[in-house]
Each structure stands twice: as structure tokens, then as C-alpha cells.
Design a protein around this motif. Structure first.
Motif, PDB file in Angstrom:
ATOM      1  N   UNK A 106       0.828  -1.212   0.000  1.00  0.00           N
ATOM      2  CA  UNK A 106       0.000   0.000   0.000  1.00  0.00           C
ATOM      3  C   UNK A 106       0.859   1.257   0.000  1.00  0.00           C
ATOM      4  N   UNK A 107       1.961   1.268   0.760  1.00  0.00           N
ATOM      5  CA  UNK A 107       2.814   2.449   0.814  1.00  0.00           C
ATOM      6  C   UNK A 107       3.361   2.810  -0.567  1.00  0.00           C
ATOM      7  N   UNK A 108       3.705   1.813  -1.350  1.00  0.00           N
ATOM      8  CA  UNK A 108       4.263   2.083  -2.677  1.00  0.00           C
ATOM      9  C   UNK A 108       3.333   2.971  -3.496  1.00  0.00           C
ATOM     10  N   UNK A 109       2.031   2.794  -3.315  1.00  0.00           N
ATOM     11  CA  UNK A 109       1.062   3.556  -4.103  1.00  0.00           C
ATOM     12  C   UNK A 109       1.046   5.038  -3.731  1.00  0.00           C
ATOM     13  N   UNK A 110       1.672   5.411  -2.621  1.00  0.00           N
ATOM     14  CA  UNK A 110       1.824   6.830  -2.296  1.00  0.00           C
ATOM     15  C   UNK A 110       2.754   7.528  -3.286  1.00  0.00           C
ATOM     16  N   UNK A 111       3.527   6.745  -4.041  1.00  0.00           N
ATOM     17  CA  UNK A 111       4.528   7.330  -4.937  1.00  0.00           C
ATOM     18  C   UNK A 111       4.329   6.923  -6.394  1.00  0.00           C
ATOM     19  N   UNK A 112       3.134   6.463  -6.745  1.00  0.00           N
ATOM     20  CA  UNK A 112       2.915   5.955  -8.099  1.00  0.00           C
ATOM     21  C   UNK A 112       2.124   6.902  -8.982  1.00  0.00           C
ATOM     22  N   UNK A 113       1.987   8.148  -8.549  1.00  0.00           N
ATOM     23  CA  UNK A 113       1.360   9.141  -9.419  1.00  0.00           C
ATOM     24  C   UNK A 113      -0.128   9.303  -9.233  1.00  0.00           C
ATOM     25  N   UNK A 114      -0.758   8.473  -8.393  1.00  0.00           N
ATOM     26  CA  UNK A 114      -2.175   8.691  -8.110  1.00  0.00           C
ATOM     27  C   UNK A 114      -2.285   9.807  -7.070  1.00  0.00           C
ATOM     28  N   UNK A 115      -3.453  10.439  -7.002  1.00  0.00           N
ATOM     29  CA  UNK A 115      -3.673  11.450  -5.974  1.00  0.00           C
ATOM     30  C   UNK A 115      -3.460  10.809  -4.610  1.00  0.00           C
ATOM     31  N   UNK A 116      -2.696  11.463  -3.719  1.00  0.00           N
ATOM     32  CA  UNK A 116      -2.330  10.842  -2.452  1.00  0.00           C
ATOM     33  C   UNK A 116      -3.566  10.375  -1.688  1.00  0.00           C
ATOM     34  N   UNK A 117      -4.614  11.168  -1.698  1.00  0.00           N
ATOM     35  CA  UNK A 117      -5.821  10.787  -0.982  1.00  0.00           C
ATOM     36  C   UNK A 117      -6.399   9.476  -1.503  1.00  0.00           C
ATOM     37  N   UNK A 118      -6.046   9.094  -2.728  1.00  0.00           N
ATOM     38  CA  UNK A 118      -6.621   7.905  -3.355  1.00  0.00           C
ATOM     39  C   UNK A 118      -5.668   6.713  -3.384  1.00  0.00           C
ATOM     40  N   UNK A 119      -4.537   6.788  -2.679  1.00  0.00           N
ATOM     41  CA  UNK A 119      -3.555   5.713  -2.834  1.00  0.00           C
ATOM     42  C   UNK A 119      -4.071   4.363  -2.335  1.00  0.00           C
TER      43      UNK A 119
END
Length: 404
Positions: free
Chosen positions: A224-237
Motif C-alpha cells: 500500500x505504501x508504494x502507491x503513495x509514490x505511483x502518481x495517483x492522488x495521495x488521498x486515493x492511494x
């Protein structure tokens, strides 16, 4: 002595399930994982450095064998192209380094995530076993066997207790902080052989294969943490991570981890869609009784019968706490209990709390804001504050971050 890790299946199942998902969906991600010891030690971990480097050299010489790949291929959720990737995979020594600064042992894995994410469990098992080799092994084994016998008898006593609506199910989650590899095998064999009515599997893929047990695991915080840095809006990670998981596994591996930014923020994203698609939730921080009540209340609010779902508890459990949680919840919802350190390292010795966590992805910091404040992990206070703001998390809920 022979190396501590001699087979690459000697790790948690969720390393493979997360690995496959990232290989398929974000194979270009760059990542940094850093080792931290959260608790005092009997001697400086830095003194283990030569042995750690020797073990890392040995780890990076290993490959998956045919029998290993055949076993992984037999798991219905592991896909053939991932098996092909593992067939040619080998850890690269250039991607991991260990060094000492004073009394502090540092270990860092840095490189393409699909080449470094697998290091975590092996590193933790290596450091833990090297650490406990410094103590009296004969006395530890004697004490460990006595405590193991007591646990087995306690579990057997369930047979004469009043039956609850759902059965007690115990899993071994003890790879990373085990006393040793051979001791974990002895413990798991004992539980599987003497209490098979309640002992339902292990996260250790090698032991699952060798002992014909069910391998247990889905996802960890790093996914899940990785998705904080994958270009999606942070609120939607969290939503993006859960959606990718659903698409990858199509109904398999349906236990979602809830505390990457806390249970309340998770439930705000865990809407009817996800609540119906996922089989249940895993607890890994905060008060487990409060967490269980929140989870049941959320399902009831969505008009989903809690009896159709499962709660998996896995945060620093011992058998007594697991049984207390079972008696609290088992008439209302299915329950599973993953016990780690207190199953595979209950030897009368003071254990150490070591982790190796994802700290950066694609050059930017990532963080976990745990429901247990001491487990919050981030080395960038500015990013941590921003993450709290985005998810409306009070600062007290994320205080005392682990610095790595």
C-alpha cells in the motif's frame, strides 16, 4: 556453519503475492528499504556486521530450484509469467549493503523494487538468528520446549470448552523474528502434528511445502505504501492499491491490511464495493478489541452480515491474547490468529523488535501512520505532516516516528 538461508522459499508468502502484483503492474518502480531495530539490545548489533555480510553474500548466490518453482506454480493465484521471472531471478549483491556507525547496524536495499523487495524477510531472519547465537543455545532450547509444551496443552484444552459459532484458527507468522530456522520448523511441526484441529497453516512457504500445510498471507504495508509514490492522488492511494489487488487476484487472497494510515482512514475508503470483494481484514496495530468492534460495526453499517467475513489478528499476539480475542468475537464473525515472535522465539530470552521497511519509492518518501504510535515509520517529517493533513489524522496518532 552453513548459511542461515539455504532456500529462497524460506520467507513469507506475502512477499511472493506482493512481488507478483508489482511485477505485473509497476515493474519500473525504484525503492529503498532500510533496517531499524526498535528496541534495546544486549550487545551492539554493529558487532554482527561481518557475519551479516557473509550471510548476504550467501543469500545472493541462491536461485529458485525446480522443486521450488513447481510448488509455487501449484498455487492457483501464482501466474506462469511470474514463475518464468523467478526461474531467472537472483538477488544482486550490489543492491544491498550493510555497514556500522558506532554501535548501530545499518542495512539498506536500494534498486528496482522487483529486485529488492524480497530482501526484507531474509535480512530480518538473518540478523535475528545471528543475534541469538550469542546466547546459551542449550538452555534456550530446553526452555523453549517447555514453553512450547505449555502452549500445546493450552490449545488442546479448547476441545473441552464450550463451542463458539466459528472455530479457532491459528497460523504461524514467525519467520522474521524466529530464534532459528530449525527451531521454527520444530515448533510448526509440533503444532501441526498435535493440534491440527486448530493449527491451520504457516506464512513460511518452505515449511508449508515441506510439511504439507496451507501457506498463509496476502499483503503487507509496503504494497500500500508504494502507491503513495505511483502518481495517483495521495488521498486515493489506498483505493488504487486495493483496486489493483482485486484485478490481480480476482477473488483470491482477499484479506486487506487496514493500518497503513490508520483504521479510520482505511474504513473511509473501504466502501461497499471493496467490503463485498474482500473476504476480510487484517489487524496489525492499535487495540485489537477496539479494532474488531470497528470492523464489525463497519460491515453492519454497510448491511453486510459480519458472519460472512473474517478478521485476522496479527499484531504481537501471544496465545492467551489470541484466545481472548477469539472468545470476544467468534460468535459474531470468522476469526484467524497469526502469531509470530511469541510462537517461534519464546525461549526465555528478551526478544528484539527489528524491521526492514520501505522508506522511499521513485525517489520520494513514503510512510506508515500506524494505530500504534511507536510503529509509525517515516524519515521525512514534512511528508509525514502532509500525509496526516490529507487523511485528517491528528498529530498525536503519528507521533514518535521511527527515524531510519
Amino acid at each position: 556453519m552453513s548459511p542461515i538461508i539455504t532456500n529462497l522459499l524460506d520467507t513469507d508468502l506475502y512477499k511472493f503475492t506482493m512481488w507478483q502484483a508489482m511485477l505485473h503492474r509497476h515493474p519500473q518502480t525504484e525503492a529503498v528499504y532500510e533496517f531499524v531495530c526498535r528496541t534495546p539490545t544486549a550487545f551492539p548489533l554493529a558487532t554482527l556486521l561481518p557475519e551479516v555480510n557473509r550471510e548476504l553474500d550467501a543469500l545472493c548466490s541462491l536461485r529458485f530450484g525446480k522443486d521450488d518453482l513447481d510448488y509455487l506454480d501449484s498455487l492457483r493465484f501464482i501466474k506462469s509469467d511470474f514463475i518464468d521471472f523467478l526461474r531467472i531471478f537472483q538477488f544482486q549483491r550490489a543492491f544491498i549493503k550493510a555497514w556500522a556507525e558506532g554501535d548501530t547496524l545499518h542495512i539498506e536495499a536500494r534498486g528496482p523494487q522487483v529486485h529488492v523487495m524480497g530482501f526484507e524477510i531474509y535480512v530480518l531472519a538473518i540478523v535475528n538468528e545471528l543475534y541469538f547465537r550469542r546466547f546459551d543455545a542449550e538452555a534456550a532450547i530446553v526452555e523453549g520446549r517447555q514453553r512450547l509444551s505449555q502452549k500445546l496443552e493450552r490449545l488442546k484444552h479448547l476441545a473441552v470448552e464450550a463451542k463458539l459459532r466459528n472455530p479457532f484458527e491459528l497460523f504461524d507468522f514467525g519467520v522474521r523474528r524466529r530464534y532459528s530456522g530449525p527451531w521454527q520448523r520444530e515448533v510448526v511441526q509440533a503444532f501441526a502434528g498435535e493440534t491440527s484441529q486448530w493449527f491451520k497453516g504457516t506464512s513460511n512457504v518452505l515449511l508449508a511445502r515441506d510439511l504439507n500445510l496451507v501457506p498463509i498471507g496476502t499483503m503487507a504495508h509496503e504494497y500500500l505504501q508504494t502507491y503513495q509514490a505511483l502518481g495517483v492522488r495521495l488521498r486515493d492511494f489506498q483505493v488504487a492499491a486495493l483496486e489493483d489487488w482485486v484485478q490481480e487476484y480476482r477473488g483470491d487472497l482477499g484479506i486487506a491490511l487496514t493500518d497503513t494510515v490508520g483504521m479510520d482512514a482505511f474504513l473511509a475508503d473501504f466502501d461497499m464495493y471493496f467490503a463485498k470483494l474482500f473476504d476480510g481484514l487484517r489487524h496489525d496495530s492499535g487495540d485489537p478489541f477496539e479494532w474488531g468492534e470497528k470492523a464489525i460495526a463497519h460491515y453492519e453499517k454497510l448491511r453486510i452480515p459480519p458472519q460472512s467475513k473474517r478478521l485476522v489478528f496479527s499484531d504481537g499476539l501471544d496465545l492467551d491474547t489470541a484466545l481472548a480475542l477469539y472468545h470476544r468475537f467468534a460468535d459474531r464473525i470468522q476469526c484467524g490468529f497469526g502469531v509470530g515472535t511469541r510462537l517461534t522465539n519464546d525461549m526465555g530470552l528478551t526478544t528484539i523488535n527489528i524491521v526492514m521497511k520501505l522508506t522511499h519509492a521513485n525517489g520520494q518518501p513514503v510512510a506508515k501512520i500506524s494505530d500504534s504510535p511507536g510503529k509509525t515509520l517515516c524519515n521525512d517529517e514534512t511528508y509525514l505532516a502532509y500525509l496526516r493533513q490529507v487523511f485528517s489524522i491528528a498529530e498525536s496518532a503519528a507521533k514518535r516516528p521511527e527515524t531510519v
